[in-house]
Scaffold this motif. Structure first.
Motif, PDB file in Angstrom:
ATOM      1  N   ILE A  28       0.845  -1.204   0.000  1.00 48.22           N
ATOM      2  CA  ILE A  28       0.000   0.000   0.000  1.00 48.22           C
ATOM      3  C   ILE A  28       0.873   1.245   0.000  1.00 48.22           C
ATOM      4  CG2 ILE A  28      -1.644   1.324   1.395  1.00 48.22           C
ATOM      5  CD1 ILE A  28      -2.799  -1.439   2.278  1.00 48.22           C
ATOM      6  N   ILE A  29       1.899   1.258   0.843  1.00 45.49           N
ATOM      7  CA  ILE A  29       2.813   2.408   0.900  1.00 45.49           C
ATOM      8  C   ILE A  29       3.543   2.576  -0.422  1.00 45.49           C
ATOM      9  CG2 ILE A  29       4.917   3.274   1.999  1.00 45.49           C
ATOM     10  CD1 ILE A  29       3.838   1.965   4.616  1.00 45.49           C
ATOM     11  N   ALA A  30       4.000   1.468  -1.014  1.00 43.31           N
ATOM     12  CA  ALA A  30       4.688   1.539  -2.309  1.00 43.31           C
ATOM     13  C   ALA A  30       3.751   2.077  -3.385  1.00 43.31           C
ATOM     14  CB  ALA A  30       5.217   0.161  -2.710  1.00 43.31           C
ATOM     15  N   GLY A  31       2.491   1.666  -3.352  1.00 45.17           N
ATOM     16  CA  GLY A  31       1.518   2.165  -4.319  1.00 45.17           C
ATOM     17  C   GLY A  31       1.257   3.648  -4.160  1.00 45.17           C
ATOM     18  N   ILE A  32       1.150   4.109  -2.914  1.00 44.88           N
ATOM     19  CA  ILE A  32       0.927   5.535  -2.664  1.00 44.88           C
ATOM     20  C   ILE A  32       2.130   6.356  -3.116  1.00 44.88           C
ATOM     21  CG2 ILE A  32       0.674   7.253  -0.813  1.00 44.88           C
ATOM     22  CD1 ILE A  32      -1.074   5.153   0.647  1.00 44.88           C
ATOM     23  N   ILE A  33       3.330   5.899  -2.793  1.00 49.47           N
ATOM     24  CA  ILE A  33       4.540   6.609  -3.220  1.00 49.47           C
ATOM     25  C   ILE A  33       4.645   6.619  -4.740  1.00 49.47           C
ATOM     26  CG2 ILE A  33       7.070   6.528  -3.222  1.00 49.47           C
ATOM     27  CD1 ILE A  33       6.865   5.508  -0.310  1.00 49.47           C
ATOM     28  N   GLY A  34       4.387   5.476  -5.373  1.00 47.64           N
ATOM     29  CA  GLY A  34       4.436   5.403  -6.837  1.00 47.64           C
ATOM     30  C   GLY A  34       3.422   6.321  -7.493  1.00 47.64           C
ATOM     31  N   THR A  35       2.216   6.377  -6.943  1.00 51.73           N
ATOM     32  CA  THR A  35       1.185   7.259  -7.476  1.00 51.73           C
ATOM     33  C   THR A  35       1.589   8.717  -7.316  1.00 51.73           C
ATOM     34  OG1 THR A  35      -0.513   5.633  -6.976  1.00 51.73           O
ATOM     35  CG2 THR A  35      -1.249   7.903  -7.310  1.00 51.73           C
ATOM     36  N   PHE A  36       2.127   9.067  -6.153  1.00 50.22           N
ATOM     37  CA  PHE A  36       2.584  10.433  -5.911  1.00 50.22           C
ATOM     38  C   PHE A  36       3.675  10.823  -6.909  1.00 50.22           C
ATOM     39  CE2 PHE A  36       5.659  13.301  -3.909  1.00 50.22           C
ATOM     40  CZ  PHE A  36       4.851  14.402  -3.689  1.00 50.22           C
ATOM     41  N   LEU A  37       4.647   9.937  -7.123  1.00 49.95           N
ATOM     42  CA  LEU A  37       5.720  10.232  -8.080  1.00 49.95           C
ATOM     43  C   LEU A  37       5.196  10.360  -9.505  1.00 49.95           C
ATOM     44  CD1 LEU A  37       8.543   7.898  -6.723  1.00 49.95           C
ATOM     45  CD2 LEU A  37       8.394  10.390  -6.543  1.00 49.95           C
ATOM     46  N   PHE A  38       4.239   9.522  -9.878  1.00 50.53           N
ATOM     47  CA  PHE A  38       3.659   9.574 -11.218  1.00 50.53           C
ATOM     48  C   PHE A  38       2.913  10.889 -11.433  1.00 50.53           C
ATOM     49  CE2 PHE A  38       0.047   8.608 -14.083  1.00 50.53           C
ATOM     50  CZ  PHE A  38       0.776   8.362 -15.240  1.00 50.53           C
ATOM     51  N   VAL A  39       2.095  11.289 -10.466  1.00 52.68           N
ATOM     52  CA  VAL A  39       1.334  12.537 -10.590  1.00 52.68           C
ATOM     53  C   VAL A  39       2.283  13.731 -10.607  1.00 52.68           C
ATOM     54  CG1 VAL A  39      -0.329  14.028  -9.400  1.00 52.68           C
ATOM     55  CG2 VAL A  39      -0.779  11.581  -9.617  1.00 52.68           C
ATOM     56  N   THR A  40       3.305  13.706  -9.765  1.00 51.16           N
ATOM     57  CA  THR A  40       4.298  14.791  -9.754  1.00 51.16           C
ATOM     58  C   THR A  40       5.000  14.889 -11.101  1.00 51.16           C
ATOM     59  OG1 THR A  40       4.624  14.473  -7.384  1.00 51.16           O
ATOM     60  CG2 THR A  40       6.342  15.668  -8.576  1.00 51.16           C
ATOM     61  N   PHE A  41       5.361  13.754 -11.664  1.00 50.55           N
ATOM     62  CA  PHE A  41       6.004  13.728 -12.984  1.00 50.55           C
ATOM     63  C   PHE A  41       5.080  14.324 -14.042  1.00 50.55           C
ATOM     64  CE2 PHE A  41       6.755  11.410 -16.997  1.00 50.55           C
ATOM     65  CZ  PHE A  41       8.038  11.848 -17.267  1.00 50.55           C
ATOM     66  N   LEU A  42       3.798  13.959 -14.015  1.00 49.31           N
ATOM     67  CA  LEU A  42       2.848  14.507 -14.982  1.00 49.31           C
ATOM     68  C   LEU A  42       2.699  16.015 -14.830  1.00 49.31           C
ATOM     69  CD1 LEU A  42      -0.030  11.878 -15.084  1.00 49.31           C
ATOM     70  CD2 LEU A  42       1.727  12.305 -16.805  1.00 49.31           C
ATOM     71  N   ILE A  43       2.636  16.487 -13.604  1.00 46.65           N
ATOM     72  CA  ILE A  43       2.524  17.930 -13.363  1.00 46.65           C
ATOM     73  C   ILE A  43       3.747  18.661 -13.895  1.00 46.65           C
ATOM     74  CG2 ILE A  43       2.501  19.692 -11.543  1.00 46.65           C
ATOM     75  CD1 ILE A  43       0.700  17.758  -9.938  1.00 46.65           C
ATOM     76  N   LEU A  44       4.935  18.108 -13.665  1.00 50.40           N
ATOM     77  CA  LEU A  44       6.156  18.735 -14.177  1.00 50.40           C
ATOM     78  C   LEU A  44       6.171  18.777 -15.702  1.00 50.40           C
ATOM     79  CD1 LEU A  44       8.807  17.229 -11.740  1.00 50.40           C
ATOM     80  CD2 LEU A  44       7.988  19.582 -11.820  1.00 50.40           C
ATOM     81  N   ILE A  45       5.762  17.696 -16.348  1.00 47.49           N
ATOM     82  CA  ILE A  45       5.732  17.653 -17.804  1.00 47.49           C
ATOM     83  C   ILE A  45       4.727  18.678 -18.350  1.00 47.49           C
ATOM     84  CG2 ILE A  45       5.095  16.211 -19.802  1.00 47.49           C
ATOM     85  CD1 ILE A  45       7.813  15.524 -18.616  1.00 47.49           C
TER      86      ILE A  45
END
Length: 67
Positions: free
Chosen positions: A42-59
């Motif tokens: 669950i923690i890995a999924g939350i961290i992965g989702t956070f990193l993915f959304v952050t990456f999309l926002i930066l792009i």
């Protein structure tokens, strides 16, 4: 050196990433269910989702800034 059993940090993140794409080996899935702790995934999924959304926002910000 014997192969380490269980789910380490690397395998938890790889399993979470594989699950996100829907391409998980049956043997890895069985290992995760037998030896893994749900909280770790669950923690890995939350961290992965956070990193993915952050990456999309930066792009998106980069694209909007250049146009």
């Amino acid at each position: 050196m014997p192969e380490r059993k269980g789910t380490g940090l690397k395998s938890v993140f790889l399993s979470a990433l594989s699950a996100a794409f829907g391409v998980q080996k049956k043997s890895n899935q069985e290992r995760d269910f037998q030896q893994g702790k749900p909280a770790h995934f669950i923690i890995a999924g939350i961290i992965g989702t956070f990193l993915f959304v952050t990456f999309l926002i930066l792009i998106v910000n980069l694209v909007l800034k250049t146009s």
